[in-house]
Design an enzyme around this catalytic site. Structure first.
Site, short mmCIF file in Angstrom:
data_model
loop_
_atom_site.label_atom_id
_atom_site.label_comp_id
_atom_site.label_asym_id
_atom_site.label_seq_id
_atom_site.Cartn_x
_atom_site.Cartn_y
_atom_site.Cartn_z
N GLY A 22 0.77 -1.24 0.00
CA GLY A 22 0.00 0.00 0.00
C GLY A 22 0.80 1.28 0.00
N ARG A 23 0.71 2.02 1.11
CA ARG A 23 1.22 3.38 1.21
C ARG A 23 2.67 3.54 0.79
NH1 ARG A 23 -0.12 7.15 5.45
NH2 ARG A 23 -1.16 5.41 6.45
N CYS A 37 -15.29 25.89 6.09
CA CYS A 37 -15.71 26.61 7.30
C CYS A 37 -15.48 25.76 8.55
CB CYS A 37 -17.17 27.02 7.18
SG CYS A 37 -17.50 28.14 5.82
#
Length: 305
Positions: free
Chosen positions: A180-181, A249
C-alpha cells in the site's frame, strides 16, 4: 476486508468469486455462510487475527491492539470452529490474515505479530487442510518529514528479508503482503493555488483552494505533509512563515502550520507532497466544493487521468 460487510457486498463478492473474505467476527462468518448457501457456492474465508501488538503509531491507524475493533483473538476460535464445522458445504477456511496498523516505521511490531500468529496457523492447519494462505497485511510507513526514498527502499528490503527468512522452507503456505502506502504514497502530489494572503498581527495565512475536503489527513491525524511552491526559487529569496489553510468553514481545515516558504503571492501554486491516492479517494464535495482533477505524469508529459 472490513469490519462492516453488508449482505449486498458479501453477495456481490461471492458472485465475483473473490479470493477470500477476511472475516472479522463470528456473526460475519455466519452471514457469509448463509449467503453462500443460498447461492449454492463455497465461500473462501480467512480469519483476521488481532495479535494484541502495539505498533506505536497514531491511535486512529492502530488496528492490531486489543482495544481496536479489528480482528479476533484466540478466544474467538471455539465459536469460529463451530460455525465452520456446521457449514462444511458453504465455508472453506483458506487463510489467516493480519493488519496491525499503518504508518509503522519499525520492524519489530510486524515480526512480533507474525511470530505470535504462526503457531495458531499450524494448529488450525492440522484440522483444516485447506488452510494455506498467511496474509501478513501491510502498514510500512513513509517519511513525511524528509521524503527520503532511499530509507523507504531500505525499509522494504528489511521487511522482505525478514519475510523470506521466516517463511523459508514453509512450502505449503502462500504468503500475501499488502504494502500500500509505501509504494503509492511518495508518488502523489496535491496541487493547489493560493487564493489570498491574509496577514494578521499574529500570523500569515496562505488561503488555498484545497483543504480537508480533498486531503483529510492533517485534520484527522494532525498529519504532516511537506508543502513547497511550484516555481523556480533563488537561494536568496526572502521567506516568511505561513499557515497554509483551506476554504472550508472549519478551524481544522489547516494543511500546514507555521511553514517557512518563499514570499507567496496571490495566484502562486503549491504542491502538497506524499498524498498518494488519498487526495483523490478521500476527497469529497463538502461545502459544495468541486473534487480535484486528476493528472498523471508519464515520460515527461502530463496526461489527464
Amino acid at each position: 476486508s472490513g469490519v462492516g460487510k453488508t449482505e449486498e457486498e458479501i453477495r456481490g463478492a461471492l458472485e465475483f468469486q473473490i479470493g477470500q473474505f477476511n472475516v472479522e467476527s463470528p456473526q460475519e462468518l455466519l452471514r457469509v455462510a448463509k449467503i453462500a448457501k443460498s447461492l449454492g457456492v463455497v465461500a473462501p474465508v480467512a480469519f483476521r487475527m488481532n495479535p494484541d501488538v502495539n505498533p506505536q503509531t497514531h491511535p486512529y491507524i492502530r488496528t492490531g491492539f486489543r482495544e481496536n475493533k479489528f480482528g479476533m483473538d484466540v478466544s474467538f476460535l471455539p465459536q469460529l470452529e463451530k460455525i465452520l464445522d456446521s457449514h462444511p458445504q458453504a465455508l472453506q477456511l483458506k487463510g489467516l490474515t493480519l493488519h496491525i496498523g499503518s504508518q509503522i516505521q519499525e520492524m519489530d511490531p510486524f515480526k512480533e505479530s507474525i511470530r505470535k500468529t504462526w503457531p495458531l496457523f499450524l494448529q488450525l492447519k492440522e484440522k483444516y487442510p485447506s488452510l494455506r494462505v498467511f496474509d501478513v497485511g501491510g502498514g510500512l510507513g513513509i517519511d513525511y518529514e524528509k521524503g527520503d526514498l532511499q530509507s523507504e527502499e531500505q525499509r522494504i528490503r528489511h521487511y522482505g528479508d525478514f519475510l523470506n527468512q521466516f517463511f523459508s522452507g514453509k512450502d505449503d503456505v502462500e504468503v500475501i503482503c499488502e504494502p500500500g502506502r509505501i509504494l503509492v504514497g511518495p508518488f502523489g502530489l496535491l496541487v493547489t493555488q493560493v487564493q489570498y494572503i491574509k496577514s494578521t498581527p499574529y500570523k500569515n495565512f496562505a488561503i488555498v483552494d484545497t483543504g480537508m475536503h480533498h486531503l483529510i489527513r492533517p485534520a484527522l491525524y494532525s498529519a504532516f505533509h511537506r508543502i513547497f511552491p511550484l516555481r523556480d526559487l533563488g537561494t536568496k529569496d526572502e521567506r516568511d512563515v505561513y499557515d497554509v489553510v483551506g476554504p472550508i468553514c472549519e478551524s481544522a481545515d489547516v494543511l500546514g502550520k507555521e511553514r517557512v516558504l518563499p514570499l507567496l503571492k496571490q495566484g502562486d501554486y503549491l504542491a502538497i507532497a506524499d498524498v498518494g491516492a488519498y487526495g483523490a479517494v478521500m476527497s469529497m464535495s463538502y461545502n459544495s466544493h468541486q473534487l480535484p482533477k486528476e493528472y498523471v505524469f508519464v515520460n515527461g508529459e502530463v496526461k489527464k487521468a
